[in-house]
Motif scaffolding. Sequence first.
Motif, PDB file in Angstrom:
ATOM      1  N   ASN A 210     -26.219 -13.417 -11.646  1.00 47.25           N
ATOM      2  CA  ASN A 210     -25.452 -14.048 -12.725  1.00 47.25           C
ATOM      3  C   ASN A 210     -25.168 -15.498 -12.334  1.00 47.25           C
ATOM      4  OD1 ASN A 210     -25.163 -11.804 -14.541  1.00 47.25           O
ATOM      5  ND2 ASN A 210     -23.671 -10.920 -13.123  1.00 47.25           N
ATOM      6  N   ASP A 211     -26.116 -16.366 -12.599  1.00 45.58           N
ATOM      7  CA  ASP A 211     -26.001 -17.753 -12.160  1.00 45.58           C
ATOM      8  C   ASP A 211     -24.782 -18.454 -12.752  1.00 45.58           C
ATOM      9  OD1 ASP A 211     -29.102 -18.349 -11.046  1.00 45.58           O
ATOM     10  OD2 ASP A 211     -28.948 -16.854 -12.624  1.00 45.58           O
ATOM     11  N   ASN A 282     -24.516 -25.384 -12.844  1.00 41.74           N
ATOM     12  CA  ASN A 282     -25.442 -24.450 -13.474  1.00 41.74           C
ATOM     13  C   ASN A 282     -25.665 -24.765 -14.938  1.00 41.74           C
ATOM     14  OD1 ASN A 282     -25.625 -21.480 -14.994  1.00 41.74           O
ATOM     15  ND2 ASN A 282     -26.999 -21.775 -13.257  1.00 41.74           N
ATOM     16  N   GLN A 283     -24.614 -25.207 -15.619  1.00 40.53           N
ATOM     17  CA  GLN A 283     -24.758 -25.551 -17.030  1.00 40.53           C
ATOM     18  C   GLN A 283     -25.750 -26.700 -17.211  1.00 40.53           C
ATOM     19  OE1 GLN A 283     -21.242 -27.122 -19.074  1.00 40.53           O
ATOM     20  NE2 GLN A 283     -21.788 -25.881 -20.841  1.00 40.53           N
ATOM     21  N   HIS A 293     -33.555 -23.244 -22.996  1.00 48.78           N
ATOM     22  CA  HIS A 293     -34.901 -23.814 -23.149  1.00 48.78           C
ATOM     23  C   HIS A 293     -35.338 -24.556 -21.893  1.00 48.78           C
ATOM     24  CE1 HIS A 293     -38.336 -26.018 -24.740  1.00 48.78           C
ATOM     25  NE2 HIS A 293     -37.782 -27.119 -24.265  1.00 48.78           N
ATOM     26  N   GLY A 294     -34.414 -25.312 -21.277  1.00 50.88           N
ATOM     27  CA  GLY A 294     -34.771 -26.138 -20.128  1.00 50.88           C
ATOM     28  C   GLY A 294     -34.473 -25.515 -18.783  1.00 50.88           C
ATOM     29  N   VAL A 295     -34.374 -24.192 -18.717  1.00 53.28           N
ATOM     30  CA  VAL A 295     -33.920 -23.556 -17.479  1.00 53.28           C
ATOM     31  C   VAL A 295     -34.889 -23.810 -16.317  1.00 53.28           C
ATOM     32  CG1 VAL A 295     -34.889 -21.319 -18.213  1.00 53.28           C
ATOM     33  CG2 VAL A 295     -33.192 -21.408 -16.395  1.00 53.28           C
ATOM     34  N   ARG A 331     -25.615 -36.398 -13.361  1.00 54.73           N
ATOM     35  CA  ARG A 331     -24.147 -36.433 -13.344  1.00 54.73           C
ATOM     36  C   ARG A 331     -23.579 -35.426 -12.350  1.00 54.73           C
ATOM     37  NH1 ARG A 331     -20.217 -33.326 -15.138  1.00 54.73           N
ATOM     38  NH2 ARG A 331     -21.595 -31.977 -16.356  1.00 54.73           N
ATOM     39  N   VAL A 332     -24.055 -34.175 -12.395  1.00 57.16           N
ATOM     40  CA  VAL A 332     -23.462 -33.164 -11.513  1.00 57.16           C
ATOM     41  C   VAL A 332     -23.853 -33.405 -10.061  1.00 57.16           C
ATOM     42  CG1 VAL A 332     -23.237 -31.438 -13.342  1.00 57.16           C
ATOM     43  CG2 VAL A 332     -25.322 -31.459 -11.942  1.00 57.16           C
TER      44      VAL A 332
END
Length: 354
Positions: A210-211, A282-283, A293-295, A331-332
């Motif tokens: 569960n990322d 993770n977001q 879509h971009g995972v 950013r993250v």
Amino acid sequence: MAEAPVLRPEAARTLRRGAVIPAHPLALTADRVLDERRQRALTRYYLAAGAGGVAVGVHTTQFEIRDPEHALFEPVLALAAEELDAHGDPALVRIAGVAGDTTQAVAEAELARSLGYDAVLVSPRVAGADDRALLERARAVGEVLPLVGFYLQTAIGGPVLDRDFWREFASIPSVVAVKAAPFDRYRTLELVRGVAASGRADEIALYTGNDDAIVADLLSEFHVDSPGGPRTLRFVGGLLGQWAVGTRAAVSLLDLSHRAAEGDRDAYLALGRMASDLVDVNQAVFDPGHDFHGVIAGVHEMLRQQGLLDGIWCLDPAEGLSPGQAEEIARVRAAYPDLGDDAFIAEHLEDWLR
């Protein structure tokens, strides 16, 4: 009836103790062919970061590696096996993802066994298969190698699997671990209750997938019923796409979770402080705002910004970043340097790319 295959003792100890197991990405060139140099560099990064093993041929590696036009399943598994052999640590766990119907999954498991893999992660994404068919397929694959179960979120094609399914699955003698990745607290609890109800909870390691809830899973105590009476179960490690980035930080996080489980209050408080930060990372990487879509491209983009990958190319040309995702990842990285491994990667990158 043949005896169930068993793990090597060193790998079994690692899996039961709990480990960081990255879901290995796929390094491609701009022509969408395997970039062997960078594929090896990724594996070297994970091992240098202290991962307890790797999972190859899973969703993060792209299911399309099995397509005849690419024919990358065996080469990709073989490259990782070579790097694991060169690293020389028998305690590392080697997990291969298997997919498709029973015939395909068994054949992939047999290939993984021939390459020295310890266990297989069985994808539940099988067109038209009901619970019974999934269980029969697992039993067939489990005659080849030990099994790691996989609860895949519905957003990317996973089925809804109830407590009875997981009780029956966990009852298969060759099951050694289960990865919970439904991205749903209720379904995660159903999985844990099913494992407990099988009577084999002492033989099966629980791994979070569960990322979006890594810290929550690692800190949780599950008070459940079992044939022997009430039990308390915990997740001992993670097999995660999220841990394909920031792997060294993940090793530190898992150590904190083990210390917290033993009563270390400072470790517990430290995890609480970083929990939402990790969800923010993770977001950005997994792109839930655009239905994931971009995972895969997001994992690639993080690694590209850090220099490990040359680009974000996927086998499916339609897979790519969502608008603004690259900026979110930047950013993250800047906001949470302790979660990204930037300095560690910069220090060793040249050696890994040798």
